[in-house]
Design an enzyme around this catalytic site. Structure first.
Site, PDB file in Angstrom:
ATOM      1  N   CYS A 128       0.844  -1.189   0.000  1.00  0.00           N
ATOM      2  CA  CYS A 128       0.000   0.000   0.000  1.00  0.00           C
ATOM      3  C   CYS A 128       0.885   1.246   0.000  1.00  0.00           C
ATOM      4  O   CYS A 128       2.104   1.157   0.157  1.00  0.00           O
ATOM      5  CB  CYS A 128      -0.928  -0.026   1.205  1.00  0.00           C
ATOM      6  SG  CYS A 128      -2.337   1.101   1.070  1.00  0.00           S
ATOM      7  N   CYS A 200      -4.594  -0.527  -5.179  1.00  0.00           N
ATOM      8  CA  CYS A 200      -5.577   0.180  -5.997  1.00  0.00           C
ATOM      9  C   CYS A 200      -5.138   0.223  -7.458  1.00  0.00           C
ATOM     10  O   CYS A 200      -3.982   0.484  -7.770  1.00  0.00           O
ATOM     11  CB  CYS A 200      -5.787   1.581  -5.455  1.00  0.00           C
ATOM     12  SG  CYS A 200      -6.406   1.593  -3.761  1.00  0.00           S
ATOM     13  N   GLU A 451      -4.861  13.131   3.040  1.00  0.00           N
ATOM     14  CA  GLU A 451      -5.190  13.167   1.617  1.00  0.00           C
ATOM     15  C   GLU A 451      -6.627  13.644   1.440  1.00  0.00           C
ATOM     16  O   GLU A 451      -7.500  13.322   2.243  1.00  0.00           O
ATOM     17  CB  GLU A 451      -5.042  11.772   0.999  1.00  0.00           C
ATOM     18  CG  GLU A 451      -3.609  11.296   0.931  1.00  0.00           C
ATOM     19  CD  GLU A 451      -3.460   9.917   0.318  1.00  0.00           C
ATOM     20  OE1 GLU A 451      -2.325   9.525   0.051  1.00  0.00           O
ATOM     21  OE2 GLU A 451      -4.489   9.231   0.114  1.00  0.00           O
ATOM     22  N   SER A 477      -4.655  12.000  -2.691  1.00  0.00           N
ATOM     23  CA  SER A 477      -4.523  10.601  -3.086  1.00  0.00           C
ATOM     24  C   SER A 477      -4.062  10.545  -4.531  1.00  0.00           C
ATOM     25  O   SER A 477      -4.309  11.464  -5.323  1.00  0.00           O
ATOM     26  CB  SER A 477      -5.882   9.908  -2.960  1.00  0.00           C
ATOM     27  OG  SER A 477      -5.899   8.705  -3.684  1.00  0.00           O
TER      28      SER A 477
END
Length: 564
Positions: A128, A200, A451, A477
């Site tokens: 991450c 992601c 963020e 982000s």
């Protein structure tokens, strides 16, 4: 004359060898050591496994693969864990203040274990956003043979034939609030967007940093462009374990790989991929740890010569999994090298140079639409624009894809926190022409520099992406897109000009001039600053208080060990 044999156990021999170290050896028999293992190089495997987030839920399995690679190369592997947090879960809440802090905790914890246990080298596996720079900061500090492994990208979710990812959910919140989709439709997006393990799926911060680290030479070729659940990723882990042993044999250390040139390679690849603004913050922090001089001005200098090539989300069309299918980032790097935009002579963890690593790889398949050729880029200069001006004397970072335009002027709508701004956006109180100002969210003021994905996604979901701008001393982000400027320094908490902006003030963002300007006189700025009072710290104990007391500005990477 015979060459001197390399010392494969420069650190572990100090704690394991000799009669007086018998207690140390005794502690290791219960965890599976045999007599023969004590004579082998001791290699740590820093795992960021956790069930906190899908980004890291599979990393325990990858750590075991890395350990098998180490053992097969005649080392002795020991797996240990460090933390991870989930930006996606904590986004838009007080919990997000711990996100950037976790980068320092991860770096500190890996350094602590490797240093205490006297491992001779290590493999670090991150999945991450903060795991990766955290691992790299530890690699730089320790300067022992080390390879970074990326946990890999998630596969896309799917709804009615449309690819989804976590940003789809954040934008669905804005669409739902604006009445553009129903509650049922929003729930369908929520339940389908994230199908399993992996980071992601767009060119968000995780994929950006994985690509940057590979470009620097600290991962094996194409480690950054593999699916989390794949045989390629398992092989990558085993090969990384073997590569650390080979680094020991060759006497290669991270300080042989870290250089201004390797950081320039990382910046170039991040720009070409259309990567996250967080890369600026993290690369500055990594350079600090590696004792390499790097500044915001280097991003401007390199950005002027580097084109954006990849049409990847959030600003583009495609997902990382689709880039994986056509060959990952290596063909693009090879083209950048051929165009003279990469330093091919930089050493890597393979023992070869970047140029040598890239040599065997073929170009992308003909007809692919994901990565444009250098001669016909999506954007001729960087999308990462370092802003300065009377609102950001020490710099700010904008992400300008070109689709938003190059200039925005509007009136300030000022909010003292992210939550208050989000409430106004979802409450339909933000109109075209507004510049949303979110302050007291910097490294010290937040603390933690949250963020702003929730408010920026809500703006996009409401259909205001081209008519509303957002500026902050917080950060964004990798999933953020639109007319946004973050990392504004000095931050408001430290008396930066952002602290004295008032509702109705004119603000101009000019990507061509790289300027962020508050439309009042210098005398008025001085007068307002003279009457400004510094707020009291929001935290007085615990990790956030310690972080706020030690952290530097965003323009210096928001590091916590400067000036000692």
């Amino acid at each position: 004359m015979k060459s001197k044999r390399p010392n494969l156990r420069p650190h572990s021999s100090l704690v394991l060898d000799g009669p007086h170290r018998a207690p140390s050896r005794a502690m290791l028999y219960p965890v599976g050591f045999t007599d023969k293992d004590f004579a082998k190089p001791q290699i740590g495997v820093a795992s960021t496994w956790s069930m906190v987030t899908p980004c890291n839920m599979h990393i325990d399995l990858l750590a075991r693969e890395a350990a098998l690679g180490i053992d097969a190369a005649k080392g002795k592997a020991t797996i240990f864990n460090t933390i991870t947090i989930s930006d996606g879960i904590s986004m838009g809440t007080e919990g997000m203040k711990y996100s950037l802090v976790s980068r320092e905790v991860i770096a500190d914890s890996i350094e602590t274990v490797i240093g205490c246990q006297s491992y001779d080298g290590f493999v670090a596996i991150g999945g991450c956003d903060k795991n990766m720079p955290g691992c790299m900061i530890a690699i730089a500090r320790l300067d022992r043979p080390a390879v970074f492994v990326y946990g890999g990208t998630i596969l896309p979710g799917c709804l009615n034939g449309r690819n989804l990812d976590v940003v789809s959910v954040f934008e669905a919140v804005g669409q739902q609030a604006a009445g553009k989709i129903s509650d049922t439709e929003a729930h369908a997006v929520e339940s389908c967007a994230i199908p399993g393990p992996g980071s992601c799926g767009g060119m968000y911060t995780a994929n950006t940093m994985a690509s940057a680290i590979e470009a620097m030479g600290f991962s094996l070729p194409n480690s950054s462009a593999q699916a989390a659940v794949s045989q390629h990723k398992k092989d990558d882990c085993r090969n990384a374990g073997a590569a650390v042993i080979e680094m020991l044999r060759r006497g290669i250390k991270p300080s042989d790989i870290f250089s201004r040139e390797s950081f320039e390679n990382a910046i170039t690849v991040v720009i070409a991929l259309g990567g996250s603004t967080n890369a600026v913050l993290h690369l500055l922090a990594m350079a600090h740890a590696a004792n390499v001089k790097l500044s915001l001005d280097d991003f401007t200098r390199i950005g002027k010569r580097t084109p954006v090539l990849a049409d990847l989300k959030p600003s583009g069309k495609y997902l990382m999994s689709q880039l994986v299918e056509i060959g990952g980032i290596v063909p693009m790097m090879k083209e950048l090298l051929g165009a003279g935009l990469l330093h091919g002579g930089c050493l890597t963890v393979t023992g070869k140079t970047i140029k040598q690593n890239l040599a065997p790889y073929k170009p992308y398949p003909k007809g692919q639409q994901i990565v444009a050729p250098v001669q016909k880029p999506l954007k001729k200069e960087s999308h990462l624009v370092i802003m300065r001006g009377n609102l950001a004397p020490e710099g700010g970072v904008a992400k300008i894809s070109g689709k938003e335009g190059e200039k925005f002027s509007g009136v300030a709508r000022v909010f003292e926190s992210e939550e208050k701004a989000l409430e106004a956006i979802l409450g339909d109180k933000i109109k075209a022409g507004d510049v949303i100002v979110i302050r007291y969210e910097g490294p010290r003021g937040g603390p933690g520099m949250r963020e702003m994905l929730s408010p920026t996604s809500a703006v996009m979901g409401a259909g205001l992406g081209k008519s509303v701008a957002l500026i902050t001393d917080g950060r964004f982000s990798g999933g953020t897109h639109g007319f946004v400027v973050g990392h504004i320094t000095p931050e408001a908490f430290e008396g930066g000009p952002l602290a004295i902006v008032k509702n109705g003030d004119k603000i101009t963002i000019d990507a061509t001039k790289r300027s962020l300007t508050l439309g009042i006189s210098a005398a008025e700025i001085k007068s307002r600053l003279a009457s400004w009072k510094k707020p009291k710290p929001r935290y007085r104990r615990g990790v956030l208080a310690k972080y706020a007391a030690h952290v530097t500005t965003a323009s210096l990477g928001a590091v916590t060990d400067a000036g000692f």
